[in-house]
Design an enzyme around this catalytic site. Structure first.
Site, mmCIF file in Angstrom:
data_model
loop_
_atom_site.group_PDB
_atom_site.id
_atom_site.type_symbol
_atom_site.label_atom_id
_atom_site.label_comp_id
_atom_site.label_asym_id
_atom_site.label_seq_id
_atom_site.Cartn_x
_atom_site.Cartn_y
_atom_site.Cartn_z
ATOM 1 N NE ARG A 106 -63.620 64.826 -26.118
ATOM 2 C CZ ARG A 106 -63.482 65.628 -25.060
ATOM 3 N NH1 ARG A 106 -63.561 65.133 -23.841
ATOM 4 N NH2 ARG A 106 -63.268 66.911 -25.211
ATOM 5 C CG HIS A 133 -59.396 69.747 -27.555
ATOM 6 N ND1 HIS A 133 -60.643 69.792 -28.149
ATOM 7 C CD2 HIS A 133 -59.639 69.723 -26.205
ATOM 8 C CE1 HIS A 133 -61.574 69.779 -27.210
ATOM 9 N NE2 HIS A 133 -60.997 69.736 -26.026
ATOM 10 C CD GLN A 136 -60.117 73.987 -24.334
ATOM 11 O OE1 GLN A 136 -60.962 73.148 -24.052
ATOM 12 N NE2 GLN A 136 -60.102 75.193 -23.779
ATOM 13 C CG ASP A 224 -54.437 69.606 -20.852
ATOM 14 O OD1 ASP A 224 -55.306 69.449 -19.975
ATOM 15 O OD2 ASP A 224 -54.492 69.050 -21.968
ATOM 16 C CB CYS A 263 -58.344 72.782 -21.996
ATOM 17 S SG CYS A 263 -57.665 71.180 -21.503
ATOM 18 N NE ARG A 291 -64.257 73.770 -26.151
ATOM 19 C CZ ARG A 291 -64.151 72.490 -25.802
ATOM 20 N NH1 ARG A 291 -63.551 72.154 -24.680
ATOM 21 N NH2 ARG A 291 -64.617 71.512 -26.599
#
Ligand code: CP
Ligand code: NVA
Length: 308
Positions: A106, A133, A136, A224, A263, A291
């Site tokens: 990340r 992402h 996700q 988000d 998410c 996930r």
């Protein structure tokens, strides 16, 4: 490992069939796990995870997923590595490739991710950059289909900020044959890279400003945080994005059986109200669970396991 490593960096690096294959494996691994069956597909494999930013879901789901598959993990932060004392990403990748079988990172800079992947001789997985992402969105696709069947032909609405999760959704929409209508205030319209991908997606993706219009008739409503990792203008974002809060009035414009996804982490009262997040249309905790399953499938794919 010999040959080109199987990196998982962006949704648009893949064909529909490749991503569908991973989703099929994810569904199978989830069903087997729920029956108590944990195939040790990655026995003795090791995954190093490097976090330059905070994480709850990505960190825990990769760690647990790898263990369920019989593998091991090492969790690192950029701060405690020599990266923070100017060792290059390239040298870091070359060294780590001698120790571990795969790397998940990340890191905000997508260019840095590509630099690490370019120098790594083991698979590198994108655990979030400012550009995307993808893990996700694999979990999001899995969650929609688990509840509603194929996403092909579905109307998906995105409301709020334009960010990394949206970018991966833009890349997925065209591949998976759904339409994505994006409502973002003009102040926060995407930068060039995402704008180019929106144009490339043609009629699959539409960018507008009006949240009511975006959500009308939607099968899935997505939002988000208004303040992503790396954003510095939190107060101004909250002011501009306020009309984009997903509340019950906005959800009422979607189809009666529309799903709501986020998410997470959510900023309750900012981009979404408690009523929606905890309401009957919300599948955010299934999405968070998935996930784990989606990433186990991504890990298997990275190690060349395409069916289970
Ligand atoms: N959705 C997500 O990536 O969550 P974390 O930041 O907790 O990993
Ligand atoms: N868009 C958010 C996602 C967090 C998982 C961020 O980048 O902070």
């Amino acid at each position: 490992m010999t040959g080109t490593p199987r990196h998982f960096l962006n949704i648009d690096d893949f064909t529909y069939d490749e991503l569908r294959g991973m989703l099929d494996v994810a569904v199978e691994l989830k069903a087997r796990l729920h029956k108590g069956d944990r195939p040790l597909l990655l026995k003795d494999k090791s995954l190093a995870m490097i976090f330059e930013r905070q994480s709850t879901r990505t960190r825990v789901s990769f760690d647990v997923g790898m263990r369920q598959l019989g593998g091991e993990t090492i969790i690192l932060t950029g701060q405690e590595m020599q990266l923070s004392r100017e060792e290059t990403l390239e040298d870091t990748a070359r060294v780590m490739s001698r120790y571990v079988d795969a790397i998940m990172i990340r890191i905000l800079s997508h260019a840095d991710l590509l630099e690490l992947a370019g120098a790594s001789s083991v698979p590198v997985i994108n655990g979030l950059t400012r550009r995307g992402h993808p893990c996700q969105v694999m979990a999001d696709l899995m969650t929609f289909e688990e509840h509603r069947g194929s996403i092909r032909g579905a109307n998906v609405a995105w409301v709020g900020d334009s960010n990394n999760v949206l970018h991966s959704w833009v890349n997925a929409a065209e591949l998976f044959g759904c339409t994505l209508t994006i409502a973002v205030p003009e102040e926060y319209w995407p930068e060039k890279d995402l704008m180019d991908d929106i144009r490339k997606a043609g009629s699959a993706v539409r960018l507008i400003e009006d949240p009511d219009e975006a959500v009308t008739g939607a099968d899935l409503v997505l939002t988000d945080t208004w303040v992503s990792m790396g954003d510095t203008d939190a107060a101004e974002r909250r002011r501009v994005l306020k009309p984009y809060r997903v509340d019950t009035n906005l959800m009422a414009r979607a189809k009666a059986d529309a799903l709501f996804m986020h998410c997470l982490p959510a900023h309750r009262g900012d981009e979404v109200t408690d009523e929606v997040l905890d309401g009957p249309q919300s599948v955010v905790f299934d999405e968070a669970e998935n996930r784990l399953h989606a990433q186990k499938a991504i890990l298997c794919w990275a190690f060349g396991i395409e069916t289970v």
